[in-house]
Design an enzyme around this catalytic site. Structure first.
Site, PDB file in Angstrom:
ATOM      1  N   GLN A  31     -69.441  45.362  38.840  1.00  0.00           N
ATOM      2  CA  GLN A  31     -69.118  46.648  38.713  1.00  0.00           C
ATOM      3  C   GLN A  31     -67.550  46.800  38.948  1.00  0.00           C
ATOM      4  OE1 GLN A  31     -70.578  48.927  42.012  1.00  0.00           O
ATOM      5  NE2 GLN A  31     -72.639  47.994  42.123  1.00  0.00           N
ATOM      6  N   HIS A  91     -78.380  55.298  43.833  1.00  0.00           N
ATOM      7  CA  HIS A  91     -77.347  54.171  43.688  1.00  0.00           C
ATOM      8  C   HIS A  91     -76.493  54.631  42.269  1.00  0.00           C
ATOM      9  CE1 HIS A  91     -79.328  51.746  46.473  1.00  0.00           C
ATOM     10  NE2 HIS A  91     -80.078  51.655  45.688  1.00  0.00           N
ATOM     11  N   MET A  92     -76.938  55.230  41.432  1.00  0.00           N
ATOM     12  CA  MET A  92     -76.249  55.513  40.081  1.00  0.00           C
ATOM     13  C   MET A  92     -75.495  56.782  40.154  1.00  0.00           C
ATOM     14  SD  MET A  92     -76.029  54.078  37.155  1.00  0.00           S
ATOM     15  CE  MET A  92     -75.166  54.659  35.829  1.00  0.00           C
ATOM     16  N   SER A  93     -75.963  57.554  41.139  1.00  0.00           N
ATOM     17  CA  SER A  93     -75.209  58.859  41.719  1.00  0.00           C
ATOM     18  C   SER A  93     -73.839  58.570  42.118  1.00  0.00           C
ATOM     19  CB  SER A  93     -75.974  59.715  42.801  1.00  0.00           C
ATOM     20  OG  SER A  93     -77.331  60.007  42.359  1.00  0.00           O
ATOM     21  N   ASP A  94     -73.842  57.215  42.643  1.00  0.00           N
ATOM     22  CA  ASP A  94     -72.202  56.849  43.168  1.00  0.00           C
ATOM     23  C   ASP A  94     -71.778  56.052  41.946  1.00  0.00           C
ATOM     24  OD1 ASP A  94     -70.637  54.915  44.442  1.00  0.00           O
ATOM     25  OD2 ASP A  94     -72.195  53.924  44.849  1.00  0.00           O
ATOM     26  N   HIS A 145     -70.718  56.764  49.925  1.00  0.00           N
ATOM     27  CA  HIS A 145     -70.158  55.899  48.530  1.00  0.00           C
ATOM     28  C   HIS A 145     -69.541  56.726  47.593  1.00  0.00           C
ATOM     29  CE1 HIS A 145     -72.137  51.902  49.881  1.00  0.00           C
ATOM     30  NE2 HIS A 145     -70.858  51.666  49.497  1.00  0.00           N
TER      31      HIS A 145
END
EC number: 6.5.1.4
Length: 353
Positions: free
Chosen positions: A100, A289-292, A315
């Site tokens: 990441q 998760h992808m929202s962040d 996050h």
């Protein structure tokens, strides 16, 4: 020099990773203090150090304070480079979290970047590598990113020993992408795995997940199994896990669950399925998760967009705060309450390589 207080928001390792990642892309030096201030064991851990070392190698950076337990570092990048890089996180440090950090810089490097990583591929408190393979990187492709992630060997907590190879080709800039609503669910795919364990563990995880999903009304569900006979199992193990992803009209949403000693395989499968159903029930285009994780990419991309996320996490707030420090011209507006569905409106800065 940009100053980042590592205790802001959720006060974890993500502030460090995002700060150093954007420092590498923009070549703006950064000082990060109070690193992981809100964690039980504050300061740098090995996987954080490897993320910083990786980006330092990719940018010929000068780094001060890079040692275990350090709560402050200074990162001064010089120039972004292409090439092949190899890093060993040691035991079960998360390869996903290092990837990441590395990905934004890799995309804007002057040529192809290859990163070989050893560590944990399926470990607690981190997205499993299959989430990156089947949700995160496929969604980045919609921004024009050209990436490949190959899983060579899995590594579970506590022994690790996993191996992955990441490759990316450079982009001049990222094309803006975003959707608020996910549209109809077309199918659900999944991968249930176990290593150094009997095959029935992977089978039971998959069966339990499939039952929960089908009971909810989803019809097109297909979960693959990954298992190794003892004589051909190269892993340190033992370990298991499952990743599910919904392919919808306009997006991809994923969920996962990890096996653990004393945790029944059925519970692992049910947990992942319920997480996926919870995020799908919001109707939004991105899972929690992808929202962040999408924040740096919509910020660097060209033009305006709106994205809908299943849950506004601390996050995500933290991510926006850090990104704005490096890209002051960025415009972001978030509508929604913490831990509830939300919409983020962004005018990206159109970062050019």
């Amino acid at each position: 020099m940009i100053e980042i207080d590592g205790s802001f928001g959720e006060g974890g390792g993500q502030i460090l990773r995002t700060s150093v990642a954007l420092s590498a892309v923009t070549l703006k030096p950064v000082r990060i203090f109070n690193i992981r201030a809100k964690r039980k064991n504050p300061g740098l851990r090995r996987q954080h150090m490897v993320a910083v070392k990786a980006l330092a190698e990719m940018t010929d950076a000068e780094v001060r304070g890079l040692e275990l337990g350090s709560t402050e570092i200074v990162f001064i990048p010089k120039t972004l480079k292409a090439g092949t890089f190899r890093f060993d996180i040691g035991t079960a440090g998360s390869v996903s979290l290092v990837l990441q950090a590395v990905t934004p810089a890799a995309l804007f490097a002057p040529g192809e970047v290859r990163v070989q990583l050893r560590g944990g591929t399926d470990v607690p408190m981190s997205p499993p590598v299959d989430y990156l393979r089947f949700v995160f990187y496929p969604l980045l492709e919609r921004f024009g990113a050209k990436t490949e992630l190959v899983l060579k060997r899995r590594g579970h907590y506590p022994k690790g020993g996993g191996e992955v190879e990441f490759a990316s080709r450079p982009v001049d800039s990222l094309t803006q992408w975003g959707e608020v609503e996910r549209g109809e669910v077309l199918k659900v795919r999944g991968l249930s795995h176990c290593v150094k364990l009997p095959k029935h563990v992977a089978e039971r995880q998959a069966k339990a997940a499939e039952e929960v999903l089908k009971k909810s009304g989803l019809k097109n569900v297909d979960i693959d199994l990954e298992w190794y006979p003892p004589e051909r199992d190269p892993h340190l193990g033992p370990g298991s896990g499952i990743v599910l992803w919904a392919i919808t009209e306009r997006s991809l949403l994923g969920a996962d669950s990890l096996g653990a000693r004393g945790k029944r395989a059925e519970r692992v499968g049910e947990e992942a399925a319920r997480k996926l159903l919870e995020d799908l029930s919001t109707g939004k285009a991105l899972d929690r998760h992808m929202s962040d994780m999408i924040v740096p990419y919509v910020s660097l991309a060209c033009g305006r967009t709106e994205v809908g996320g299943a849950a506004l996490t601390m996050h995500a707030w933290t991510h926006v705060h850090v990104v704005k420090k490096f890209l002051p011209e960025l415009e972001v507006e978030i509508s929604g309450e913490l831990n509830k569905p939300f919409v983020m409106r962004v005018k990206g800065v159109c970062w050019q390589r």
